[in-house]
Design a protein around this motif. Structure first.
Motif, PDB file in Angstrom:
ATOM      1  N   LYS A 277       0.840  -1.206   0.000  1.00 28.91           N
ATOM      2  CA  LYS A 277       0.000   0.000   0.000  1.00 28.91           C
ATOM      3  C   LYS A 277       0.870   1.249   0.000  1.00 28.91           C
ATOM      4  CE  LYS A 277      -4.152  -1.847   2.246  1.00 28.91           C
ATOM      5  NZ  LYS A 277      -5.035  -1.755   3.441  1.00 28.91           N
ATOM      6  N   LYS A 278       1.993   1.184   0.688  1.00 25.33           N
ATOM      7  CA  LYS A 278       2.892   2.341   0.710  1.00 25.33           C
ATOM      8  C   LYS A 278       3.437   2.615  -0.684  1.00 25.33           C
ATOM      9  CE  LYS A 278       5.074   5.456   3.148  1.00 25.33           C
ATOM     10  NZ  LYS A 278       4.349   6.542   3.828  1.00 25.33           N
ATOM     11  N   VAL A 279       3.764   1.550  -1.407  1.00 21.61           N
ATOM     12  CA  VAL A 279       4.250   1.715  -2.783  1.00 21.61           C
ATOM     13  C   VAL A 279       3.153   2.277  -3.673  1.00 21.61           C
ATOM     14  CG1 VAL A 279       5.131   0.518  -4.812  1.00 21.61           C
ATOM     15  CG2 VAL A 279       5.969  -0.100  -2.532  1.00 21.61           C
ATOM     16  N   ALA A 280       1.937   1.744  -3.537  1.00 19.84           N
ATOM     17  CA  ALA A 280       0.828   2.167  -4.397  1.00 19.84           C
ATOM     18  C   ALA A 280       0.445   3.625  -4.158  1.00 19.84           C
ATOM     19  CB  ALA A 280      -0.382   1.258  -4.167  1.00 19.84           C
ATOM     20  N   SER A 281       0.617   4.113  -2.929  1.00 22.82           N
ATOM     21  CA  SER A 281       0.221   5.489  -2.625  1.00 22.82           C
ATOM     22  C   SER A 281       1.276   6.518  -3.014  1.00 22.82           C
ATOM     23  CB  SER A 281      -0.077   5.613  -1.126  1.00 22.82           C
ATOM     24  OG  SER A 281       1.097   5.370  -0.363  1.00 22.82           O
ATOM     25  N   SER A 282       2.427   6.052  -3.461  1.00 23.43           N
ATOM     26  CA  SER A 282       3.498   6.979  -3.829  1.00 23.43           C
ATOM     27  C   SER A 282       3.382   7.333  -5.312  1.00 23.43           C
ATOM     28  CB  SER A 282       4.867   6.349  -3.545  1.00 23.43           C
ATOM     29  OG  SER A 282       5.896   7.174  -4.030  1.00 23.43           O
ATOM     30  N   PHE A 283       3.377   8.639  -5.619  1.00 25.66           N
ATOM     31  CA  PHE A 283       3.304   9.057  -7.019  1.00 25.66           C
ATOM     32  C   PHE A 283       4.690   9.128  -7.660  1.00 25.66           C
ATOM     33  CE2 PHE A 283       3.881  12.840  -4.518  1.00 25.66           C
ATOM     34  CZ  PHE A 283       4.783  13.603  -5.242  1.00 25.66           C
ATOM     35  N   ARG A 284       5.756   8.983  -6.836  1.00 24.02           N
ATOM     36  CA  ARG A 284       7.104   9.064  -7.388  1.00 24.02           C
ATOM     37  C   ARG A 284       7.656   7.704  -7.786  1.00 24.02           C
ATOM     38  NH1 ARG A 284      10.234  13.322  -3.313  1.00 24.02           N
ATOM     39  NH2 ARG A 284       8.884  15.132  -3.736  1.00 24.02           N
ATOM     40  N   LEU A 285       7.253   6.668  -7.068  1.00 25.82           N
ATOM     41  CA  LEU A 285       7.808   5.341  -7.319  1.00 25.82           C
ATOM     42  C   LEU A 285       7.155   4.701  -8.536  1.00 25.82           C
ATOM     43  CD1 LEU A 285       8.000   3.931  -3.667  1.00 25.82           C
ATOM     44  CD2 LEU A 285       9.880   4.853  -5.055  1.00 25.82           C
ATOM     45  N   LYS A 286       7.957   4.093  -9.364  1.00 21.91           N
ATOM     46  CA  LYS A 286       7.503   3.360 -10.542  1.00 21.91           C
ATOM     47  C   LYS A 286       7.976   1.919 -10.394  1.00 21.91           C
ATOM     48  CE  LYS A 286       5.968   7.223 -12.279  1.00 21.91           C
ATOM     49  NZ  LYS A 286       4.505   7.478 -12.283  1.00 21.91           N
TER      50      LYS A 286
END
Length: 295
Positions: A277-286
């Motif tokens: 969820k932390k990854v999904a909520s980040s707009f910077r991480l691809k």
């Protein structure tokens, strides 16, 4: 060895060394005293020169005043050096005490009234320092002894007694230390029927102690306990840079444990969901799909 070391000849060597130390101290004091005398003379001369200048000649007066202040600072530094030299008193033995020791030491050492505790205190008085050299692949220890008389000796003794890690166990820790955790290695040692030097079953704490003694380090990419993964492994599974996880950990935004100087992530279903969820909520991480070998 002790009785052979404390001989009249060695006592004379120690007395000569003590005299040389005292002579060096005297020379050092005299040099410091001369520096103070020279500094005081130059400071007085700078003061007289400053006092004789015309008050209207401000530029010259300012220059001479600066020079005088510099001489005063140099004088203060020389006086501090002299005070330090006088405060340092080398530990030199008394001549009469050393000579009496050479004559009375064998009788004192062998006297029935001299206890083991007294002999140890006597040794501490005579020994300047002791150096131990441990060799990992040897059953012996080299012991270097330097006496206050100036003599030195070297002893070679065998390492005996309980508490020493068996060679077979040490070989396993060295072979798998870079790729396995303490939990995994302790299980390997117990499965092989090996015991500690005190005849106990190996635990992760025992393995950690062996690592510390023999400098066998665990890389930070290896999980410390079963059911946990490292930051690098979590980053590979999530397909993101490890720096992002380190940042979350420093901010306390995701769960993890600290053990053996590293972050250890309990990779159960609940924790995985938090990280995803932390990854999904980040707009910077691809995120990138993990390699097949990482799944």
């Amino acid at each position: 060895m002790l009785l052979k070391t404390v001989t009249p000849q060695q006592i004379q060597v120690a007395l000569a060394a003590a005299d040389e130390v005292i002579n060096r101290q005297v020379r050092s004091h005299r040099a410091a005293e001369l520096a103070v005398e020279r500094g005081r003379y130059e400071a007085d001369r700078a003061e007289r020169t400053f006092s004789q200048v015309e008050p209207d000649n401000r530029l010259v007066a300012r220059t001479l005043e600066t020079r005088w202040e510099a001489k005063l600072a140099a004088l203060a530094e020389a006086e501090a050096a002299l005070a330090t030299a006088r405060a340092v008193k080398p530990a030199v033995p008394d001549h009469d005490a050393l000579q009496a020791l050479a004559a009375d030491h064998p009788r004192l050492w062998d006297a029935p009234t001299t206890s083991h505790r007294d002999r140890k205190r006597l040794l501490r008085t005579l020994i300047a320092d002791v150096a131990l050299l441990l060799e990992q692949d040897s059953d012996a220890v080299r012991i270097g002894v330097r006496w206050h008389t100036g003599a030195s000796d070297e002893l070679i003794v065998e390492r005996r007694g309980p508490g020493r890690t068996p060679p077979q166990a040490l070989a396993i820790v060295r072979e798998y230390g870079a790729t396995h955790s303490n939990v995994q290695i302790s299980k390997m040692l117990n499965d092989a029927g090996l015991r500690t030097g005190k005849n106990l079953r190996f635990t992760p704490r025992h393995v950690a102690a062996v690592r510390g003694i023999y400098q066998i380090f665990t890389p930070r990419t290896v999980a410390v306990q079963d059911g946990e993964i490292s930051v690098k492994q979590a980053a590979q599974l999530l397909g993101i840079p490890a720096d992002a996880i380190y940042n979350w950990l420093r901010l306390g935004q995701v769960p993890a444990n600290t053990r053996a100087g590293r972050w250890c992530i309990p990779w159960d279903a609940q924790t995985q969901e938090i990280y995803r969820k932390k990854v999904a909520s980040s707009f910077r991480l691809k995120p990138t799909p993990p390699a097949a070998s990482d799944r």
